[in-house]
Design a protein around this motif. Structure first.
Motif, PDB file in Angstrom:
ATOM      1  N   GLY A   1      51.155 -90.298  50.941  1.00  0.00           N
ATOM      2  CA  GLY A   1      51.317 -90.859  52.077  1.00  0.00           C
ATOM      3  C   GLY A   1      51.058 -92.322  52.328  1.00  0.00           C
ATOM      4  N   VAL A   2      50.201 -92.908  51.376  1.00  0.00           N
ATOM      5  CA  VAL A   2      49.630 -94.198  51.585  1.00  0.00           C
ATOM      6  C   VAL A   2      49.559 -94.503  52.871  1.00  0.00           C
ATOM      7  N   HIS A   3      48.638 -93.864  53.674  1.00  0.00           N
ATOM      8  CA  HIS A   3      48.526 -93.943  55.019  1.00  0.00           C
ATOM      9  C   HIS A   3      47.583 -95.065  55.351  1.00  0.00           C
ATOM     10  N   LEU A   4      47.109 -95.343  56.596  1.00  0.00           N
ATOM     11  CA  LEU A   4      46.397 -96.470  57.062  1.00  0.00           C
ATOM     12  C   LEU A   4      45.020 -96.695  56.258  1.00  0.00           C
ATOM     13  N   GLY A   5      44.350 -95.254  56.051  1.00  0.00           N
ATOM     14  CA  GLY A   5      43.111 -95.270  55.319  1.00  0.00           C
ATOM     15  C   GLY A   5      43.331 -95.765  54.075  1.00  0.00           C
ATOM     16  N   HIS A   6      44.348 -95.286  53.467  1.00  0.00           N
ATOM     17  CA  HIS A   6      44.573 -95.673  51.937  1.00  0.00           C
ATOM     18  C   HIS A   6      44.983 -97.275  51.925  1.00  0.00           C
ATOM     19  N   GLN A   7      45.465 -97.870  53.049  1.00  0.00           N
ATOM     20  CA  GLN A   7      45.960 -99.234  52.995  1.00  0.00           C
ATOM     21  C   GLN A   7      44.575 -99.967  53.081  1.00  0.00           C
ATOM     22  N   ASN A   8      43.811 -99.404  53.686  1.00  0.00           N
ATOM     23  CA  ASN A   8      42.403-100.182  53.709  1.00  0.00           C
ATOM     24  C   ASN A   8      41.749-100.192  52.434  1.00  0.00           C
ATOM     25  N   ILE A   9      41.617 -98.942  51.908  1.00  0.00           N
ATOM     26  CA  ILE A   9      41.063 -98.976  50.597  1.00  0.00           C
ATOM     27  C   ILE A   9      41.702 -99.741  49.665  1.00  0.00           C
ATOM     28  N   LEU A  10      43.081 -99.912  49.538  1.00  0.00           N
ATOM     29  CA  LEU A  10      43.863-100.824  48.931  1.00  0.00           C
ATOM     30  C   LEU A  10      43.581-102.051  48.992  1.00  0.00           C
ATOM     31  N   ALA A  11      43.336-102.703  50.234  1.00  0.00           N
ATOM     32  CA  ALA A  11      43.060-104.181  50.656  1.00  0.00           C
ATOM     33  C   ALA A  11      41.728-104.284  50.043  1.00  0.00           C
TER      34      ALA A  11
ATOM     35  N   VAL B   1      30.301 -99.430  40.903  1.00  0.00           N
ATOM     36  CA  VAL B   1      31.118 -98.068  41.572  1.00  0.00           C
ATOM     37  C   VAL B   1      30.794 -98.214  43.120  1.00  0.00           C
ATOM     38  N   GLU B   2      31.838 -98.261  43.970  1.00  0.00           N
ATOM     39  CA  GLU B   2      31.827 -97.997  45.388  1.00  0.00           C
ATOM     40  C   GLU B   2      32.435 -97.205  46.056  1.00  0.00           C
ATOM     41  N   GLU B   3      31.976 -96.495  46.969  1.00  0.00           N
ATOM     42  CA  GLU B   3      32.684 -95.620  47.692  1.00  0.00           C
ATOM     43  C   GLU B   3      33.799 -96.213  48.605  1.00  0.00           C
ATOM     44  N   SER B   4      34.738 -95.309  48.388  1.00  0.00           N
ATOM     45  CA  SER B   4      35.979 -95.776  49.297  1.00  0.00           C
ATOM     46  C   SER B   4      35.780 -95.233  50.755  1.00  0.00           C
ATOM     47  N   HIS B   5      35.425 -96.161  51.697  1.00  0.00           N
ATOM     48  CA  HIS B   5      34.793 -95.879  52.904  1.00  0.00           C
ATOM     49  C   HIS B   5      35.980 -94.990  53.914  1.00  0.00           C
ATOM     50  N   THR B   6      35.386 -94.264  54.678  1.00  0.00           N
ATOM     51  CA  THR B   6      36.263 -93.421  55.665  1.00  0.00           C
ATOM     52  C   THR B   6      36.969 -94.621  56.636  1.00  0.00           C
TER      53      THR B   6
ATOM     54  N   SER C   1      45.277 -87.656  54.438  1.00  0.00           N
ATOM     55  CA  SER C   1      46.679 -86.745  54.258  1.00  0.00           C
ATOM     56  C   SER C   1      46.555 -85.686  54.919  1.00  0.00           C
ATOM     57  N   SER C   2      45.436 -84.715  54.884  1.00  0.00           N
ATOM     58  CA  SER C   2      45.502 -83.421  55.290  1.00  0.00           C
ATOM     59  C   SER C   2      45.581 -83.510  56.954  1.00  0.00           C
ATOM     60  N   LEU C   3      44.933 -84.621  57.774  1.00  0.00           N
ATOM     61  CA  LEU C   3      45.167 -84.805  58.966  1.00  0.00           C
ATOM     62  C   LEU C   3      46.783 -84.896  59.557  1.00  0.00           C
ATOM     63  N   ILE C   4      47.372 -85.732  58.665  1.00  0.00           N
ATOM     64  CA  ILE C   4      48.742 -85.911  58.712  1.00  0.00           C
ATOM     65  C   ILE C   4      49.781 -84.855  58.489  1.00  0.00           C
ATOM     66  N   ARG C   5      49.088 -84.036  57.510  1.00  0.00           N
ATOM     67  CA  ARG C   5      50.304 -82.572  57.361  1.00  0.00           C
ATOM     68  C   ARG C   5      49.836 -81.696  58.549  1.00  0.00           C
ATOM     69  N   GLU C   6      48.671 -81.836  59.026  1.00  0.00           N
ATOM     70  CA  GLU C   6      48.316 -80.930  60.271  1.00  0.00           C
ATOM     71  C   GLU C   6      49.139 -81.319  61.285  1.00  0.00           C
ATOM     72  N   ALA C   7      49.347 -82.742  61.731  1.00  0.00           N
ATOM     73  CA  ALA C   7      49.916 -83.310  62.825  1.00  0.00           C
ATOM     74  C   ALA C   7      51.343 -82.923  62.566  1.00  0.00           C
ATOM     75  N   LEU C   8      52.073 -82.935  61.311  1.00  0.00           N
ATOM     76  CA  LEU C   8      53.310 -82.719  61.326  1.00  0.00           C
ATOM     77  C   LEU C   8      53.522 -81.416  61.565  1.00  0.00           C
ATOM     78  N   SER C   9      52.747 -80.272  61.112  1.00  0.00           N
ATOM     79  CA  SER C   9      52.926 -79.013  61.120  1.00  0.00           C
ATOM     80  C   SER C   9      52.976 -78.451  62.745  1.00  0.00           C
ATOM     81  N   LYS C  10      52.333 -79.240  63.400  1.00  0.00           N
ATOM     82  CA  LYS C  10      51.973 -79.198  64.844  1.00  0.00           C
ATOM     83  C   LYS C  10      53.185 -80.051  65.688  1.00  0.00           C
TER      84      LYS C  10
END
Length: 324
Positions: free
Chosen positions: A29-39, A159-164, A174-183
């Protein structure tokens, strides 16, 4: 951005002699969380004067183990996007390299120690690594974030943790997005993704039954184990001729006893031939669930109602689109 398929294609690649900044994950999904990690990844890569690298797996590990066990009912989770679309958005995020690793039985047998020393250190010469605190790797999932942290201190990489990242106190995932789509919570999904949920693909020839009832469709084969949504939707469609409104059906087409998931799109006020062309379909409003009709005449009448409902939706709304 350069795609590298497999570790064997890294051999003698001078680009990694000085090292790299690496993040590992599905990035579905390359969602907003991913986009922050990539930045953050790009920021560290620039500071270290190293290339930024994202490692992804095909198939995704849960898909591999679900297929191996034969249990496709509970697993794997629906994919939000295909690899091709994922690459598009990773490039948009400014990543230098994507290393696509084939997840196989042989790869799954690697121990955590082998994964670190043979792949991360010897092949990638990693200098900075970003992973989630729930990341597991190696045979029997024996390696974790702490394993990497300890190895980094010994072998000389950070090593750095990918912050939530959160949206209204909910962790963006991605799980939250799947849940939103399913609903059918498409607005929420769009906020988490940073754009409306979409499916892209090339238009394929279908059985052309739609045109016999006055609703010709552009068809995209959904070569996925599980689709994240199903039913009839009001959509926007990006084509080489511009952006059009329309209605789309995602499903197995029970009226004609279909068995494979298909995306069928009827574009409003459109008269171009787009066979073989790439389009992107953005899902904005759920109209109804997929239904099996007793006859094509009943199906035609329902599609007319669906079209009218979509037209009313577009008249009353001015959806904000995040198109390239």
């Amino acid at each position: 951005m350069q795609l590298v398929r497999g570790f064997h294609n890294l051999a003698n690649n001078p680009i990694f002699q000085q090292g790299c900044a690496l993040s590992i994950g599905n990035f579905d999904g390359v969602h907003l969380g991913h986009q922050n990690i990539l930045a953050r990844l790009n920021e560290k890569a620039k500071a270290l004067n190293l290339p930024s690298v994202v490692m992804v797996f095909e198939p995704q590990p849960r898909e591999f183990f679900a297929k191996k066990s034969g249990n496709l009912t509970a697993n794997p989770p629906a994919r939000l996007m295909r690899l091709r679309d994922k690459l598009k958005y990773l490039e948009k995020a400014g990543v230098d390299f994507v290393l696509c690793v084939r997840f196989s039985a042989q790869f799954a047998k690697l121990t955590a120690h082998e994964f670190i020393e043979k792949l991360l250190v010897e092949r990638l010469n990693v200098r900075y690594l970003s992973v989630g605190d729930d990341f597991h790797f190696g045979s029997d999932r024996s390696g974790n974030y702490q394993t990497l942290l300890n190895a980094g201190k010994t072998l000389g990489f950070e090593v750095e943790e990918s912050h939530t990242h959160s949206f209204e106190s909910e962790r963006i995932s991605s799980s939250l997005i799947r849940e939103a789509l399913s609903k059918d919570e498409l607005t929420l999904a769009a906020k988490l993704l940073g754009k409306p949920y979409s499916i892209a693909g090339r238009v394929a020839h279908g059985n052309k039954l739609g045109r016999t009832i006055g609703f010709p469709t552009a068809n995209i084969m959904l070569n996925r184990l599980v689709t994240p949504l199903q039913g009839v939707y009001a959509v926007k469609i990006e084509t080489k001729y511009g952006i059009y409104s329309g209605i789309a059906n995602v499903g197995n087409r029970p009226t004609i006893n279909g068995t494979k998931p298909l995306l069928e799109v009827h574009l409003f006020d459109f008269n171009h031939s787009i066979y073989g062309q790439a389009i992107e379909v953005l899902f904005l409003k759920k109209i109804r669930a997929e239904i099996k009709f007793a006859s094509f005449n009943e199906l035609r009448q329902q599609i007319e109602q669906d079209r009218e409902q979509a037209v009313r939706f577009f008249r009353g709304n001015d959806p904000v689109l995040f198109l390239d």
